[in-house]
Design a protein around this motif. Sequence first.
Motif, PDB file in Angstrom:
ATOM      1  N   GLU A  19       0.823  -1.215   0.000  1.00  0.00           N
ATOM      2  CA  GLU A  19       0.000   0.000   0.000  1.00  0.00           C
ATOM      3  C   GLU A  19       0.854   1.260   0.000  1.00  0.00           C
ATOM      4  OE1 GLU A  19      -4.015  -1.439   2.375  1.00  0.00           O
ATOM      5  OE2 GLU A  19      -2.371  -0.606   3.515  1.00  0.00           O
ATOM      6  N   SER A  20       2.073   1.153   0.566  1.00  0.00           N
ATOM      7  CA  SER A  20       2.923   2.340   0.670  1.00  0.00           C
ATOM      8  C   SER A  20       3.404   2.829  -0.693  1.00  0.00           C
ATOM      9  CB  SER A  20       4.129   2.039   1.569  1.00  0.00           C
ATOM     10  OG  SER A  20       4.956   1.070   0.945  1.00  0.00           O
ATOM     11  N   LEU A  49      -1.737  -1.284   7.778  1.00  0.00           N
ATOM     12  CA  LEU A  49      -0.770  -1.661   8.806  1.00  0.00           C
ATOM     13  C   LEU A  49      -0.538  -0.558   9.824  1.00  0.00           C
ATOM     14  CD1 LEU A  49       1.945  -3.360   6.540  1.00  0.00           C
ATOM     15  CD2 LEU A  49       0.057  -4.447   7.770  1.00  0.00           C
ATOM     16  N   ALA A  50      -0.752   0.700   9.379  1.00  0.00           N
ATOM     17  CA  ALA A  50      -0.366   1.839  10.219  1.00  0.00           C
ATOM     18  C   ALA A  50      -1.022   1.764  11.594  1.00  0.00           C
ATOM     19  CB  ALA A  50      -0.732   3.146   9.525  1.00  0.00           C
ATOM     20  N   GLU A  51      -2.260   1.275  11.608  1.00  0.00           N
ATOM     21  CA  GLU A  51      -2.995   1.249  12.873  1.00  0.00           C
ATOM     22  C   GLU A  51      -2.508   0.144  13.808  1.00  0.00           C
ATOM     23  OE1 GLU A  51      -5.767   3.319  13.667  1.00  0.00           O
ATOM     24  OE2 GLU A  51      -4.754   4.408  12.058  1.00  0.00           O
ATOM     25  N   THR A  59       5.607   0.965   6.585  1.00  0.00           N
ATOM     26  CA  THR A  59       4.504   0.503   7.414  1.00  0.00           C
ATOM     27  C   THR A  59       3.535   1.649   7.679  1.00  0.00           C
ATOM     28  OG1 THR A  59       6.024  -1.042   8.438  1.00  0.00           O
ATOM     29  CG2 THR A  59       3.935  -0.690   9.564  1.00  0.00           C
ATOM     30  N   ALA A  60       4.094   2.774   8.069  1.00  0.00           N
ATOM     31  CA  ALA A  60       3.244   3.921   8.391  1.00  0.00           C
ATOM     32  C   ALA A  60       2.485   4.405   7.159  1.00  0.00           C
ATOM     33  CB  ALA A  60       4.094   5.047   8.969  1.00  0.00           C
ATOM     34  N   ALA A  61       3.072   4.168   5.978  1.00  0.00           N
ATOM     35  CA  ALA A  61       2.417   4.632   4.750  1.00  0.00           C
ATOM     36  C   ALA A  61       1.457   3.591   4.182  1.00  0.00           C
ATOM     37  CB  ALA A  61       3.486   4.990   3.711  1.00  0.00           C
ATOM     38  N   ALA A  84       1.187   5.567  -1.620  1.00  0.00           N
ATOM     39  CA  ALA A  84       0.762   6.382  -0.478  1.00  0.00           C
ATOM     40  C   ALA A  84       0.872   7.879  -0.777  1.00  0.00           C
ATOM     41  CB  ALA A  84       1.620   6.037   0.739  1.00  0.00           C
ATOM     42  N   ASP A  85       0.139   8.660  -0.004  1.00  0.00           N
ATOM     43  CA  ASP A  85       0.165  10.126  -0.141  1.00  0.00           C
ATOM     44  C   ASP A  85       1.530  10.708   0.192  1.00  0.00           C
ATOM     45  OD1 ASP A  85      -2.463   9.892  -0.684  1.00  0.00           O
ATOM     46  OD2 ASP A  85      -3.165  10.480   1.318  1.00  0.00           O
ATOM     47  N   THR A  86       2.302   9.976   0.970  1.00  0.00           N
ATOM     48  CA  THR A  86       3.587  10.515   1.403  1.00  0.00           C
ATOM     49  C   THR A  86       4.672  10.359   0.344  1.00  0.00           C
ATOM     50  OG1 THR A  86       3.940   8.376   2.460  1.00  0.00           O
ATOM     51  CG2 THR A  86       3.191  10.166   3.865  1.00  0.00           C
ATOM     52  N   ARG A  87       4.315   9.754  -0.813  1.00  0.00           N
ATOM     53  CA  ARG A  87       5.327   9.579  -1.846  1.00  0.00           C
ATOM     54  C   ARG A  87       5.823  10.932  -2.370  1.00  0.00           C
ATOM     55  NH1 ARG A  87       6.212   5.226  -4.921  1.00  0.00           N
ATOM     56  NH2 ARG A  87       7.991   6.489  -5.577  1.00  0.00           N
TER      57      ARG A  87
END
Lengths: 470, 209, 810
Positions: free
Chosen positions: C322-323, C724-726, C718-720, C326-329
């Motif tokens: 999923e990362s 899994l982040a939760e 993981t955070a992204a 992700a929006d953080t890319r």
Amino acid sequence: MSADTYAWAPGFVAGDRPRIVTSRFEYEDSYTLERYLATGGYEGLRAALGRNAADVHEQVRSSTLLGRGGAGFPAGIKWGLTPEGVFPRYLVVNGDESEPGTYKDRLLMERDPHQLIEGCLIACYAAGLSQCFLYIRGEMALAQERVGAALNEAYAAGYVGRNICGTEFSVDIVLHWGAGAYVVGEETALIESLEGNRGMPRLKPPFFPAAIGLYGQPTIVNNVETLANLPFIAANGAEAYTAIGTETSPGTRMVAVSGHVKRPGVYEIINGTTTFRDLLYGEEFCGGIRDDNELKAFVPGGGSAPWFLPDQLDLPFEGRQVGAAGSMLGSGAIMVMDSTTDIPAAALTLTRFYAHESCGKCVPCREGGTWLMRILERIVAGDGTTDDLDLLLEVGGSICPGDMPHAASAELGLEATPFPYKMTTICFVGPSAYVPVHSALTLFRSEFESRVTPVRPRVRIPVAAAGGGA
Amino acid sequence: MARLTPDNTTLAHEIIARYPKPKSALIPLLHLAQEQDGYVTDEAMRHIAELVGVTPAEVRGTGTFYEMFQFEPVGRYLINICGTMSCALMGADDLMHAAEETLGVHAGGTTDDGMFTLHRAECQAACTEAPCLQVNYRYRFRATPDDVRTLIDDLRAGRLDGEIPPHGTLARTRQHIPADRGVGAVDPDDVAGPPAWVTVDADTSQGAS
Amino acid sequence: MSPNDDAVNEPTDATDDAGSSGDKAVMVDDAVADADTVDSEPVVEPDPDAVTITINGREVSARRGELVISAAERNDAYIPRFCYHPRMSSVGMCRQCLVEIDTGRGPMLQPSCMVPVSDGMVVDTESDTSKRAQEGILELLLANHPLDCPVCDKGGECPLQDQAFSHGPGESRYVEEKRHYEKPIPISDLVFLDRERCILCDRCTRFADEVAGDALIHFMDRGNATQVNTYPDEPFSSYFSGNTVQICPVGALTASPYRFKARPWDLEQVESTCTTCSVGCRTSVHSSRDRVLRFQGLDVSDDHGEAVNHGWLCDRGRFNFESIHADTRLGEPLVRTDAGLTATTWSSAMSITADLLGSALAAGSDSVGIIGGARGTNEDALAWARLADACGVGRRDAQVGDGIPAEILDLPRASVDDACAAATIVLIGPDLKQELPVLHLRLRAAVESGRTKVIEFTPTGSGLTAGAWRSQQYVPGALVETVRQSLSDSDVAAQLAAGPVVVVAGRPNLAEQGPAVLDAVEAVVAAAPQATVLPVLRRGNVIGALEAGLAPVSGDTDAILRAAADGQIKVLVLLGADPLRDHPDAQLARRALAGAERVISIDGHMSSSSRAADVVLPAAVMGEKSGTTTNIEGRTTPVEQKVTVHGTARPDWMIALELAQRLGHDLGVSDLNDLTAAVPHAARHRSDRVPAASAMPPSNYELRLIVSRTLYDAAVLTAASPSLAELAAGPGLSVHPADLEALGVSSGDDIRVVGPRGSVVMPACADDRLRRGTVWAAFNQVDPRGVHGDIREVIDASAVANDVRLEVVS
């Protein structure tokens, strides 16, 4: 009440025959150590301890004592199947009697627990078994109580535990209660259950319990009645035992006759010679069909056994001949149906039993048994169709592919097909759901045909179209 | 009350010690829990899981396989009327009808006062004494519909309290292995040789697990 | 597909046969593939274990002990099956694989998954009886199956569907009411269970119990009412739960990240390698419409028949795809202006970067430091190592202060299979279940089989403690003494002499210095000279990066950060590294990033450190680039590009090559193929290592601190990954109950953790597995509310070990 029945042993009928395992039943206090010792108790154990283990094993082997749980395998040979040099070995006592029609082990446990304990000890001594687990069916509270009390007495008196009778022989007998599951009577399921698991049978071969059993160790699983014979054999010798009964089926055997007879009961009979006619009609046994009705059919060896007709009455109660005639002796249980019996409904009671008792491990039993039951329920309720009769045989064919054993019938012009059947399941529970259906349909098809209505359009669901594949 | 009481926990440890592997005590301990509370509670299963070293899911997986274990409260008296072949041939349906009528519940139900749960049962190994039933696993043989009505009256009135303990109690005499007499569990992880009294194949006896 | 296709099982046919899945033959292949493996051992003749059997009239060779089902499959006689799985014990319960087998007593119907071949055996998979049995079973399996294939995620890759097609009776005569259950029910945060679809094959439950050791799902009830379920309120929170979804032969188990995302026939796939940790699990990357939608584990053996992951993956590795989206890319280069980080063009960003590096190098090559490189490919690392070589930059390190000295790689190396076959595994390192989960599965299997004994040295206990032969809980700071003492035990010495020894070595405690581990390992190797070593450094391609040349030449990450904090670093290059979050010593990392004149971050995601950088270059992430990766064994396997890169991101190697050009260096390579060809194997490492400090000076802080990772933390990938982040637990300190009681604090209360560096507040949790006098905190846990602090605030990376005391928060 007739003179050879006792209020404290409901169902038991003594009769005027030599008795081995029920010899103390006339005493109300037969379950106490005091009575047991006063009537020759633990003499077999003492005699065994006076010889070396291998000799005792050989004595049991030469007695040809056949297992009483259903398969009829010689106990002495079974003990010898343990792989050499692998220890510890265990004894597991199968007191999970649950086969429909069967009522003997409970009586032996309630009425003569010390005889069973003594049998366990002789087996452990002879076969080098280091610990014994005595598994009693969960629903048998009185048997649990009596065997528990007897064990407490026997421990206190030095018959069980450390240095039995002052010898090197030391073994614990652990009393264990089941909790309601017919399939646990199957020996590998019994072992699973004793390990704290769901009582689902293990596949055998490749591994028989004698090689890989409890905790992966060599394990002897013996039926209660089998073990109850050992004190007699140890005390009196193999010859005394083989003097009773026939060469292939020596000794005595406990048989329960239930259903539509005048005097249903548990009888200790001479092995191999007594015929079904003796049992059902003989005055010292059941004394005939109730109300002097006609006999319609009977189940000769517990609910799993294919049914017999009056044609088979003159067969002796002996494994090989019964097998050749299309059924089996199983656990020594005869269920009698008179002319008033609703055959489809009777078959349903057995099919429902086995469907209910399926452990769920094998697909044919889990799905097929319940399917058979549903179809039968519809037929009995009057909602069946002629197609359903063939469907019963088709579904059954997925559990038992190939020829099914059945009895001969002069009236129907049927030849017997001998036991056993082929099966797609691990154990006999699945086929047992089909056996009564097959017997009833084969021998009494007209009773089904009169219950069903002509075909209604069958729903056909092409499998491929239902998926995304085609 | 849900976990095993201190006394029952002590008894549980005694039972566990009889077996080479603790998990073997699972069914006996579930019986103990049912005897304590009348049925097997979720908390008791967690406790048993701790005692024998498995997950609660394994305890429940084993427990739910066996139909004697009840996971919801049942009546003080569980009446099991056999319906398998011999009993069916001899009139089991009449017993069931009498029981349903007298109790006012269908098979599977529990009376409002929590006194009775009625179950249709499978073969109880008393086929020659058909039709038969059990109350808390105590037999009634060759029963008639009248017997069923009388039995229910007697139970309700407490006249059978001495004979029939509340649901959950099976044998009232338990096995006790005296410490000075017991051999102890024979664990295949600890024992590899033949027992002391076996001498014949002692020379070929090594090699167990 | 990769070059070693012949040793690879295709998990599904989707790549090659997308759009043609209606073809019957394809469907059968699909079903074959469900087993997730093939017998890939090369057949070497003559085989002393060879036996001859007859399958469907053909004499074929099989290996003693091999199961009939597998021998038949190798010989093109596919036998349908559901419960059989080659990496789990056979149970013979679905009965689908019944065939007629004749061992001299006439043909008998037997489950081919339970029967080993024997010489002269005659097998007929196509006899009337075999076919009758197989068709019958399939009809029975479908009796209660809902046939909701059109809305089932498994439809199109479903062994039940496919085998009904290939081996089924063609119609169903079941007109009774089917079983009904609430559908589907969540059995964990990631997995849903539809009990109506379930065919009770025991694969998931067997996996949970036998392979994962987490028997949290189980058969419940009996007979026709049997169902799989969890205990009430006790979810299937296994780190390996996703495997059950992969091996489910129907659509009963589905994973929330993939549910209703695609139809299998729309998926494209490529074989690759997971780089979440350094185990290097072989995977298949599945995408549709240029988005990665799932990872599946692959069971691939190499030429020696050795496999890494047996087809299993951990949930972190499986679901962090999923990362990628992700929006953080980071999608475009950023440079710091008065307005903060501002988007710019590549040419501008590269020009700035080259200028910064050029002027820094002019001041001396020691004024540049490079940290990271372990998240990329070998090619990325090699390009950067060559660039560093060309520029004379010795201050480089692929580890971020959380590993052990790279010299560990100079010791004779073991493979995972070596470890599993060893008589003894000596484990000096982290809890593998938390950090290298699939290695944990493999070693656990070896322990469970009884052939391998584990001697572990751990400050906390681990997932293997229960099965360990010896588990030595040491006090941080006293590792080497503890190991030496243990080695002097005669039982231990005898065990080490009893057969092959593999030392599994990594960093047990991030609040304790790493070099001690190397000393401890050397002590073991001295006692067991034949011992080989499996280095369990955690980061994805850390071994590959170190071996490609990103091992420290002059100064490791700690030294680089200290130099930066002291103002000696003009340009600090962060290659996918985030020291602000990942270095154990938070204060040192902060001072370093503040003290470095310029920071250049090359990363796929916006991280804490890239946020603090002066130039941010967007990097392609795994799934977007091709190359190779090297795992803990030294095994080099491909990673493959499956989707288009995000924005204008580039692989690290490409950035290095362009910078080299701009700085006037020729790295001797011009494209990816050159780099792949140049990837070195088993390079030697420097030997100017800092000796482990000998003793811990006395302190006023009475509790010894242990910090190690848990599977779910605030790591970038993981955070992204929303699924899994939760799952990260958040900050917390585990304390022995007696120590907690002495403080008068209850489990769950906040406490202040005070060290020489400062203090942080976090909830306390009683844990009786700890030794008294030690406390444990999970690494890299973030409290999104900002109430609880980061344990790294009290870690001093230069200390032998770290002590703290606890204060009650009023």
